[in-house]
Design a protein around this motif. Structure first.
Motif, PDB file in Angstrom:
ATOM      1  N   THR A 139       0.833  -1.206   0.000  1.00 28.80           N
ATOM      2  CA  THR A 139       0.000   0.000   0.000  1.00 28.80           C
ATOM      3  C   THR A 139       0.866   1.254   0.000  1.00 28.80           C
ATOM      4  O   THR A 139       0.588   2.222  -0.713  1.00 28.80           O
ATOM      5  CB  THR A 139      -0.934   0.004   1.229  1.00 28.80           C
ATOM      6  OG1 THR A 139      -1.761  -1.170   1.197  1.00 28.80           O
ATOM      7  CG2 THR A 139      -1.822   1.237   1.237  1.00 28.80           C
ATOM      8  N   LYS A 142       2.376   1.769  -3.453  1.00 29.19           N
ATOM      9  CA  LYS A 142       1.354   2.190  -4.418  1.00 29.19           C
ATOM     10  C   LYS A 142       1.025   3.672  -4.240  1.00 29.19           C
ATOM     11  O   LYS A 142       0.941   4.428  -5.228  1.00 29.19           O
ATOM     12  CB  LYS A 142       0.093   1.339  -4.240  1.00 29.19           C
ATOM     13  CG  LYS A 142      -1.030   1.627  -5.242  1.00 29.19           C
ATOM     14  CD  LYS A 142      -2.150   0.602  -5.073  1.00 29.19           C
ATOM     15  CE  LYS A 142      -3.260   0.812  -6.113  1.00 29.19           C
ATOM     16  NZ  LYS A 142      -4.019   2.054  -5.874  1.00 29.19           N
ATOM     17  N   ILE A 143       0.858   4.099  -3.005  1.00 32.99           N
ATOM     18  CA  ILE A 143       0.517   5.500  -2.745  1.00 32.99           C
ATOM     19  C   ILE A 143       1.684   6.420  -3.120  1.00 32.99           C
ATOM     20  O   ILE A 143       1.472   7.508  -3.678  1.00 32.99           O
ATOM     21  CB  ILE A 143       0.077   5.684  -1.280  1.00 32.99           C
ATOM     22  CG1 ILE A 143      -1.328   5.075  -1.097  1.00 32.99           C
ATOM     23  CG2 ILE A 143       0.096   7.158  -0.870  1.00 32.99           C
ATOM     24  CD1 ILE A 143      -1.836   5.055   0.317  1.00 32.99           C
ATOM     25  N   CYS A 144       2.901   5.999  -2.853  1.00 32.61           N
ATOM     26  CA  CYS A 144       4.066   6.805  -3.260  1.00 32.61           C
ATOM     27  C   CYS A 144       4.092   6.982  -4.779  1.00 32.61           C
ATOM     28  O   CYS A 144       4.348   8.084  -5.290  1.00 32.61           O
ATOM     29  CB  CYS A 144       5.366   6.152  -2.785  1.00 32.61           C
ATOM     30  SG  CYS A 144       5.694   6.336  -1.026  1.00 32.61           S
ATOM     31  N   GLN A 145       3.818   5.890  -5.496  1.00 31.30           N
ATOM     32  CA  GLN A 145       3.818   5.950  -6.965  1.00 31.30           C
ATOM     33  C   GLN A 145       2.716   6.864  -7.489  1.00 31.30           C
ATOM     34  O   GLN A 145       2.894   7.536  -8.513  1.00 31.30           O
ATOM     35  CB  GLN A 145       3.647   4.539  -7.541  1.00 31.30           C
ATOM     36  CG  GLN A 145       4.868   3.648  -7.353  1.00 31.30           C
ATOM     37  CD  GLN A 145       4.588   2.185  -7.630  1.00 31.30           C
ATOM     38  OE1 GLN A 145       3.483   1.810  -8.042  1.00 31.30           O
ATOM     39  NE2 GLN A 145       5.576   1.338  -7.411  1.00 31.30           N
ATOM     40  N   GLU A 146       1.596   6.918  -6.785  1.00 34.20           N
ATOM     41  CA  GLU A 146       0.446   7.713  -7.234  1.00 34.20           C
ATOM     42  C   GLU A 146       0.547   9.186  -6.822  1.00 34.20           C
ATOM     43  O   GLU A 146      -0.207  10.020  -7.334  1.00 34.20           O
ATOM     44  CB  GLU A 146      -0.844   7.119  -6.663  1.00 34.20           C
ATOM     45  CG  GLU A 146      -1.188   5.745  -7.245  1.00 34.20           C
ATOM     46  CD  GLU A 146      -2.344   5.088  -6.508  1.00 34.20           C
ATOM     47  OE1 GLU A 146      -2.749   5.602  -5.446  1.00 34.20           O
ATOM     48  OE2 GLU A 146      -2.840   4.047  -6.999  1.00 34.20           O
ATOM     49  N   THR A 147       1.481   9.502  -5.916  1.00 33.66           N
ATOM     50  CA  THR A 147       1.611  10.868  -5.416  1.00 33.66           C
ATOM     51  C   THR A 147       2.441  11.709  -6.373  1.00 33.66           C
ATOM     52  O   THR A 147       3.494  11.288  -6.837  1.00 33.66           O
ATOM     53  CB  THR A 147       2.265  10.867  -4.019  1.00 33.66           C
ATOM     54  OG1 THR A 147       1.462  10.078  -3.124  1.00 33.66           O
ATOM     55  CG2 THR A 147       2.380  12.281  -3.468  1.00 33.66           C
ATOM     56  N   GLU A 148       1.970  12.915  -6.644  1.00 35.26           N
ATOM     57  CA  GLU A 148       2.699  13.813  -7.531  1.00 35.26           C
ATOM     58  C   GLU A 148       3.989  14.290  -6.862  1.00 35.26           C
ATOM     59  O   GLU A 148       4.002  14.607  -5.678  1.00 35.26           O
ATOM     60  CB  GLU A 148       1.825  15.019  -7.892  1.00 35.26           C
ATOM     61  CG  GLU A 148       2.429  15.928  -8.947  1.00 35.26           C
ATOM     62  CD  GLU A 148       1.500  17.051  -9.364  1.00 35.26           C
ATOM     63  OE1 GLU A 148       1.980  18.002  -9.997  1.00 35.26           O
ATOM     64  OE2 GLU A 148       0.289  16.983  -9.046  1.00 35.26           O
TER      65      GLU A 148
END
Length: 309
Positions: A139, A142-148
């Motif tokens: 998780t 995934k969130i790091c990858q989705e963060t601008e």
């Protein structure tokens, strides 16, 4: 003889006075700290043992930590202890390299002085690191990858504790998303830069040039690198791995799990405090974990592992 690992902590464990009793008691320990001073041109006695503001500055912290870890290591070895495998968290990997015969103490000090300086120089304004508690790695990734912006995993410390790193705004945004996803806590760390992020790649490139001037010896005792959480079998790969280590994730949990899978039953943390033993309790409670920070810790080790009263 049980399979034994020597493990070495990274930045953040330092404190004024670390290694003083070893310096005063063991000639081999004093020799390591004095050598660090000779190589670096830094007053190590002042840096390690007298009140000062420099110890928490990266370019001084790194040489101080390595000096302490090698000072304690030499005393541990003098008492007859040896390892089956070695590993160190981030900066601690350099002590592991010395323990494995890959670098001489002198060369390790030379490189770590440069490493600390390059990392200090490369630290851009607006970098940050945050510890994430109570959320699975998938998780978090995934969130790091989705963060601008630039944000990634710096350290996989143990189950329930992962550190993220990168641009301050991106790290803050990721922390908010991680809390929304169920993280118990997100704690900003008091560090001087976004270590183990892409923002430190330039420091790695500079370090690689310095490493070309250092002889890499055959690996005498197996060691595991932070970058892959796997054994290094080809000494010619070591320079590249140390370059990458500055900007790559530290796979500490995976490193410990690999050693346990390979039958390591005893872990000896060598250096200030006992952060790695704390991680160990969350990774696997079945193995034995000791720490050696002070002489009384070494006395305990001798008593429990050598069968002496």
């Amino acid at each position: 003889m049980k399979k034994t690992a020597f493990i070495f902590p990274g930045q953040g464990s330092q404190y004024i006075g670390m290694g003083k009793d070893f310096y005063d008691t063991y000639a081999c320990s004093k020799e390591m700290i004095d050598l660090a001073g000779k190589v670096s041109g830094i007053d190590m006695y002042h840096l390690l043992f007298e009140e000062n503001q420099e110890l928490d500055i990266t370019k001084y912290t790194q040489i101080a930590m390595l000096a302490d870890e090698l000072a304690v290591l030499k005393a541990v070895e003098e008492k007859g202890f040896s390892s089956t495998v070695n590993a160190g968290l981030s900066l601690g990997e350099y002590a592991a390299l010395v323990a494995s015969g890959v670098m001489t103490p002198e060369d390790a000090f030379k490189i770590v002085v440069k490493r600390g300086a390059y990392m200090q120089e490369a630290v851009p304004t607006g970098g940050a690191m945050t510890a994430v508690m109570g959320l699975d790695n998938e998780t978090i990734e995934k969130i790091c990858q989705e963060t601008e912006g630039i944000v990634s995993v710096a350290n996989y410390n143990c189950p329930g504790q992962t550190v993220i790193t990168g641009e301050e705004g991106a790290v803050s945004a990721a922390a908010d998303a991680l809390k929304a996803a169920g993280a118990k806590r997100c704690v900003p760390l008091k560090v001087s830069g976004p270590f183990h992020s892409d923002m430190l790649k330039e420091a790695g490139l500079k370090l690689e040039k310095e490493l070309e001037q250092v002889e890499i010896h055959d690996i005498q005792t197996p060691y595991i690198t932070n970058v892959t959480a796997d054994y290094v079998t080809n000494k010619n790969e070591i320079r590249g791995l140390l370059k990458d280590q500055i900007s790559s994730s530290v796979r500490w949990q995976q490193t410990i799990e690999r050693m346990i899978d390979d039958g390591v039953e005893v872990f000896i943390e060598i250096g200030p405090k006992k952060s790695l033993c704390g991680f160990m309790k969350k990774i696997n409670k079945e193995v034995s974990a000791y720490h050696v920070d002070k002489i009384e810790d070494l006395d305990v080790l001798v008593k429990e592992l050598s069968g002496q009263e």
